[in-house]
Design a protein around this motif. Structure first.
Motif, short mmCIF file in Angstrom:
data_model
loop_
_atom_site.label_atom_id
_atom_site.label_comp_id
_atom_site.label_asym_id
_atom_site.label_seq_id
_atom_site.Cartn_x
_atom_site.Cartn_y
_atom_site.Cartn_z
N PRO A 44 -3.76 -4.99 11.51
CA PRO A 44 -2.68 -4.45 10.69
C PRO A 44 -2.53 -5.13 9.33
O PRO A 44 -2.60 -6.36 9.23
CB PRO A 44 -1.44 -4.68 11.57
N ALA A 45 -2.33 -4.34 8.32
CA ALA A 45 -2.04 -4.82 6.97
C ALA A 45 -1.25 -3.74 6.26
O ALA A 45 -1.61 -2.56 6.33
CB ALA A 45 -3.34 -5.12 6.21
N TYR A 46 -0.17 -4.14 5.62
CA TYR A 46 0.66 -3.19 4.88
C TYR A 46 1.13 -2.03 5.75
O TYR A 46 1.19 -0.88 5.32
CB TYR A 46 -0.08 -2.68 3.64
N GLY A 47 1.40 -2.34 7.01
CA GLY A 47 2.01 -1.37 7.90
C GLY A 47 1.07 -0.40 8.58
O GLY A 47 1.54 0.55 9.22
N ARG A 48 -0.25 -0.65 8.51
CA ARG A 48 -1.17 0.27 9.16
C ARG A 48 -2.52 -0.41 9.37
O ARG A 48 -2.78 -1.52 8.86
CB ARG A 48 -1.37 1.54 8.34
N LEU A 49 -3.40 0.23 10.13
CA LEU A 49 -4.79 -0.20 10.25
C LEU A 49 -5.62 0.50 9.18
O LEU A 49 -5.37 1.65 8.84
CB LEU A 49 -5.33 0.15 11.64
N GLY A 50 -6.62 -0.19 8.68
CA GLY A 50 -7.52 0.41 7.70
C GLY A 50 -6.96 0.50 6.31
O GLY A 50 -7.48 1.26 5.47
N ALA A 51 -5.90 -0.26 6.01
CA ALA A 51 -5.29 -0.23 4.68
C ALA A 51 -6.17 -0.93 3.66
O ALA A 51 -6.74 -1.98 3.92
CB ALA A 51 -3.92 -0.89 4.72
N VAL A 52 -6.28 -0.33 2.48
CA VAL A 52 -7.02 -0.96 1.38
C VAL A 52 -6.05 -1.65 0.44
O VAL A 52 -4.84 -1.46 0.51
CB VAL A 52 -7.87 0.07 0.62
N THR A 53 -6.59 -2.46 -0.47
CA THR A 53 -5.77 -3.23 -1.39
C THR A 53 -6.04 -2.81 -2.84
O THR A 53 -6.69 -1.80 -3.10
CB THR A 53 -6.06 -4.74 -1.23
N ASP A 54 -5.55 -3.65 -3.75
CA ASP A 54 -5.77 -3.40 -5.17
C ASP A 54 -7.26 -3.39 -5.53
O ASP A 54 -7.66 -2.79 -6.52
CB ASP A 54 -5.04 -4.43 -6.02
#
Length: 373
Positions: A62-72
């Motif tokens: 989990p990252a940013y409230g979900r799985l598979g989240a991308v960043t900047d």
């Protein structure tokens, strides 16, 4: 900067279908690496192992409230692509200064970090700027934000953030390497000029240039070791190349230091600076048994895991094409449809641009997606 010459000779060696697969692989691979590292970016190796087991992460966490989240990292990479497409679209009207077009694209990314969502009153946002999922703050780098906070274009002679050599230059620069019809030295030059828009230290700029050069050689059909050697030659006569050259040489030398491990990765640094992120990404791609192995190695360390994962994913995707992407990770990737569509648009523009720009319905649709203003 000087406009590139025709690319007919290149297309004799790089089939258009193969090119599209490599563009897709590069952009989606980088995004997958970004998403794998997003949930552990600020953790130490000990903390990663304590929380996820002795092998570290083996899947999205989990990252940013979900799985598979991308960043900047992925966000800015996509806006780099958008800027490059628009540079080629604008060339038809006699406007040719790609650094300005990429800077305008980065400024559109900057607005996504400050506004709630797409604004229909901004037609210059085009298609990419209308994607709501991009309007999310994912730990954007300070130098990127401050460098783009005003409309002044940073240049190599007068760069933004003069002392910064953070990895925010490298993590967004793979698309420059996808300009397969360009001379390699022009690819390096453009990447360096665009890096100066946010980062003033020569290492931050030249690491981005070297990364773009490696991607460029891969898409043209070179192996990774040969691509790195070519990049070393291309930056060898540029002032301030020493740290970037040393980082790449250390990555090459590390291949002979035994079985790949997190400890060997950490001996190359933490990835917070551009040269370290480049070295880690290159090393992990060099020793990768396959994309899954290489990406997990690239993110399981104490440091900037999403950026090193992104760099490694860009390289492996450009090297092997989209068919090498692990299907389970691809299926769960945030923004997959947008990334795929943008990749195909880039490949279309690079191979069929004159047809797309010709008067008619196709031109109207294309210019609505990628406005000339």
């Amino acid at each position: 900067m000087t406009a590139p010459t025709g690319s007919g000779a290149v297309w004799g060696r790089v089939e258009q279908q193969d090119f599209r697969s490599r563009v897709r692989g590069c952009l989606l691979g980088g995004a997958i690496g970004d998403a794998l590292g997003a949930g552990i970016e600020f953790d130490s190796l000990a903390a990663i192992r304590e929380r996820h087991g002795p092998k570290g992460v083996t899947d999205y966490v989990p990252a940013y409230g979900r799985l598979g989240a991308v960043t900047d990292d992925t966000q800015m990479t996509l806006f780099t692509v958008d800027g490059l497409i628009r540079a080629h679209v604008r060339r038809d009207i006699g406007a040719w200064h790609p650094p300005s077009d990429v800077h305008a694209a980065y400024r559109r990314w900057y607005r996504t970090q400050k506004e709630w969502g797409p604004d229909e009153r901004r037609p210059e946002n085009g298609w990419l700027g209308a994607q709501e999922w991009l309007y999310a703050q994912r730990a954007p780098g300070r130098a990127c934000l401050t460098g783009l906070a005003d409309a002044v274009l940073g240049t190599v002679e007068k760069p933004k953030n003069p002392d910064s050599k953070g990895c925010g230059t490298v993590m967004r620069s793979a698309p420059f390497g996808l300009l397969v019809g360009w001379d390699p030295q022009l690819v390096v030059q453009l990447s360096v000029e665009c890096a100066a828009q946010t980062h003033g230290h020569r290492t931050g700029q030249l690491a981005a240039g070297a990364f773009a050069a490696i991607v460029h050689a891969l898409v043209r059909g070179d192996g990774l070791d040969a691509a790195v050697q070519k990049a070393l030659v291309q930056i060898a006569n540029l002032p301030g190349h020493d740290e970037t050259t040393e980082a790449l040489r250390r990555a090459l030398g590390m291949v002979r230091q035994g079985l790949p491990s997190a400890e060997l990765v950490e001996s190359l640094g933490a990835g917070w600076t551009a040269d370290e992120a480049l070295a880690i990404g290159v090393y992990c791609a060099l020793v990768a048994e396959d994309m899954r192995h290489g990406l997990l190695l690239a993110v399981n360390h104490g440091g900037d895991s999403d950026s090193t994962g992104s760099v490694c994913g860009n390289l492996l995707g450009a090297l092997h094409g989209e068919t090498a992407l692990p299907p389970d990770w691809l299926a769960g990737l945030e923004g997959r449809a947008t990334i795929l569509e943008l990749a195909d648009d880039f490949a279309l523009e690079m191979t069929q641009g004159p047809t797309l720009h010709a008067p008619g319905n196709a031109s109207d649709i294309w210019l609505e997606r990628y406005p000339r203003h």
